[in-house]
Design a protein around this motif. Structure first.
Motif: not given
Length: 212
Positions: A162-167
């Protein structure tokens, strides 16, 4: 031998193998595994809906769908979805696929962040959105069995996804904020950048050049 994951056979044609190599070279591990999951989840949901999908076209659509976020394929003057769509279209034409087939994949990628519309188009368009909505948004996750979910994630892990795709979204769009107008992508810029100001559709209508 072709690889089978959760009952879905991953295409093993020369075109599919070149697709895999191209995306592996351009994308990081997180985007690569995400793209493979999009293919697998999209095919599982398409099968459940009785859709007959060309697996090669579905594979190219899924694998190319986020290439517009990568350094090699991104531009600064158009939506990242169009960057990936254009790359996929050219790739398919170079590999002998018809203009109509390449158009379907262009639409699949260009529209994958546009809710609802892809699901009313050809199966090769719908399959990418079905996969993206499953992997990124968790929509209708219960339509895929726990066994199949576990098998897909075992083959293509999603650590801190979740955090990686947002970044990845932010890094791919931060220098072209105007391209996010009218899409959900401006939510990403607003989340990461407190100085980002969204365009206001109502203001544009009220303040445009028409006198009345």
């Amino acid at each position: 031998m072709p690889e089978t994951i959760a009952g879905i056979t991953v295409p093993d044609s020369p075109l599919a193998r070149e697709t895999t190599e191209l995306v592996r070279a351009a994308a990081d591990e997180s985007l690569f595994h995400h793209s493979r999951r999009v293919f697998l989840f999209g095919m599982l949901k398409s099968a459940a809906r009785g859709l007959e999908v060309d697996p090669e076209l579905a594979y190219v659509g899924a694998m190319f769908h986020d290439l517009g976020l990568t350094d090699e394929y991104r531009t600064r003057d158009q939506r990242f979805e169009i960057d990936g769509a254009a790359a996929a279209q050219a790739f398919l034409r170079d590999h002998g696929r018809s203009a109509e087939e390449a158009r379907r994949v262009w639409l699949a990628i260009a529209l994958h962040t546009t809710p609802e519309i892809p699901l009313h188009l050809e199966p090769e368009v719908a399959v990418v959105t079905l996969g993206v909505e499953t992997d990124v948004l968790g929509l209708d996750l219960d339509q895929i069995s726990e066994e199949h979910r576990a098998e897909v994630v075992a083959a293509h892990p999603r650590p801190d996804f979740k955090n990686r795709i947002l970044r990845a979204f932010y890094d791919g769009m931060a220098d072209r904020p105007e391209t996010t107008f009218g899409t959900m992508n401006d939510d990403v810029l607003a989340h990461f950048d407190p100085d980002f100001h969204r365009e206001d559709f109502v203001r544009i209508i009220r303040e445009n050049a028409w006198p009345e």
